[in-house]
Design a protein around this motif. Sequence first.
Motif, short mmCIF file in Angstrom:
data_model
loop_
_atom_site.label_atom_id
_atom_site.label_comp_id
_atom_site.label_asym_id
_atom_site.label_seq_id
_atom_site.Cartn_x
_atom_site.Cartn_y
_atom_site.Cartn_z
N PHE A 148 1.59 11.24 4.11
CA PHE A 148 2.56 10.13 4.27
C PHE A 148 1.87 9.58 5.47
O PHE A 148 1.27 9.94 6.66
N GLN A 149 2.17 8.21 5.48
CA GLN A 149 1.65 7.22 6.79
C GLN A 149 2.66 7.78 8.01
O GLN A 149 2.07 7.62 9.10
N TYR A 150 4.01 8.03 7.72
CA TYR A 150 4.82 8.37 8.87
C TYR A 150 5.34 9.97 8.37
O TYR A 150 6.29 9.92 7.82
N LEU A 157 -3.96 9.41 0.76
CA LEU A 157 -3.73 9.60 2.19
C LEU A 157 -3.32 8.20 2.39
O LEU A 157 -4.02 6.90 2.42
N ASP A 158 -1.96 7.92 3.12
CA ASP A 158 -1.51 6.76 3.40
C ASP A 158 -1.68 6.48 5.00
O ASP A 158 -1.07 6.95 5.63
N GLU A 159 -2.85 5.57 5.31
CA GLU A 159 -3.08 5.33 6.62
C GLU A 159 -3.01 6.56 7.38
O GLU A 159 -2.36 6.70 8.72
N THR A 160 -3.75 7.44 7.07
CA THR A 160 -3.89 8.82 7.81
C THR A 160 -4.73 8.24 8.94
O THR A 160 -4.50 9.48 9.99
N LYS A 174 0.96 -1.12 -0.09
CA LYS A 174 0.14 -0.12 -0.04
C LYS A 174 0.97 1.39 -0.07
O LYS A 174 0.68 2.19 -0.82
N SER A 175 1.95 1.37 0.80
CA SER A 175 2.56 2.47 1.05
C SER A 175 3.64 2.70 -0.32
O SER A 175 3.57 3.54 -0.80
N THR A 176 3.89 1.48 -0.95
CA THR A 176 4.84 1.44 -2.19
C THR A 176 4.19 2.11 -3.16
O THR A 176 4.34 3.06 -3.83
#
Length: 251
Positions: free
Chosen positions: A86-88, A171-174, A42-44
């Motif tokens: 970003f997720q992080y 939105l990555d794992e917001t 997912k993040s990739t």
Amino acid sequence: MLEIKNLHARVADTETEILRGLDLTVQDGEIAAIMGPNGSGKSTLSYVIAGREDYEVTAGDILYNGESILEMDAAERAASGVFLAFQYPLEIPGVATMTFLKTALNSQRKARGEGELTTPDFLRRVKASAADLKIDMAMLKRPLNVGFSGGEKKRAEILQMALLEPKLCVLDETDSGLDIDALKIVADGVNALRSSERSFLVITHYQRLLDYIVPDTVHVLYKGRIIRTGTKDLALQLENEGYAQIIGEAA
Ligand code: ADP
Ligand code: MG
Ligand code: MG
């Protein structure tokens, strides 16, 4: 808005493909949720759409408004309206959040051939968006994300998004690290930006976020491919049954 065709990608200088033939179409105005177990890519996917340099597309294509963006760098993609939360979120010591926001906004305007915002204009916009997201202006004087709580970092990401007015928001794992109150604030912020000309890719591991940001479509990503596409009911099914059932059926 977005058409991803047979996308294969890996981290540069590694052998293993992380995305392995991913197909995905997102219409103008659509909110597409991407769900999947940890490590599914997912993040990739979010990095490859945003154009992170250390990722390499080995096959396939990403069309944004009908044009391939593979040859565009991250700054060009951002200027054309692609935004990644970003997720992080990164901590940037020494750069006040306000300065960062102003620079981001003005460099985007410059890339689009628009003039710089005056300071009063900029402040008016920031204050309005910060109020919507219940962000204290004092927080914006602190270095970007340094010492911010999980919820503050995510709200700062959504504030950037609101100011930049992107066309394609990823939105990555917001939702990770948010308590329920912060989740609602973030979801309200996203919902306020919904429009027929703006699309969202909402990446999440959990169904909970999708109670507040209701998606038009839900896609399950597993081992670098979309293995199932459905409506918001698919997210509820995943919540009840877990991923194992759908993974088993896809195999
Ligand atoms: P997700 O966001 O769905 O949890 P990721 O995109 O973070 O998945 O990771 C997908 C896979 O790629 C995982 O197996 C992960 O270990 C691998 N991966 C991620 N980053 C790197 C990297 N920098 N180098 C090598 N493998 C990586
Ligand atoms: Mg993960
Ligand atoms: Mg991830």
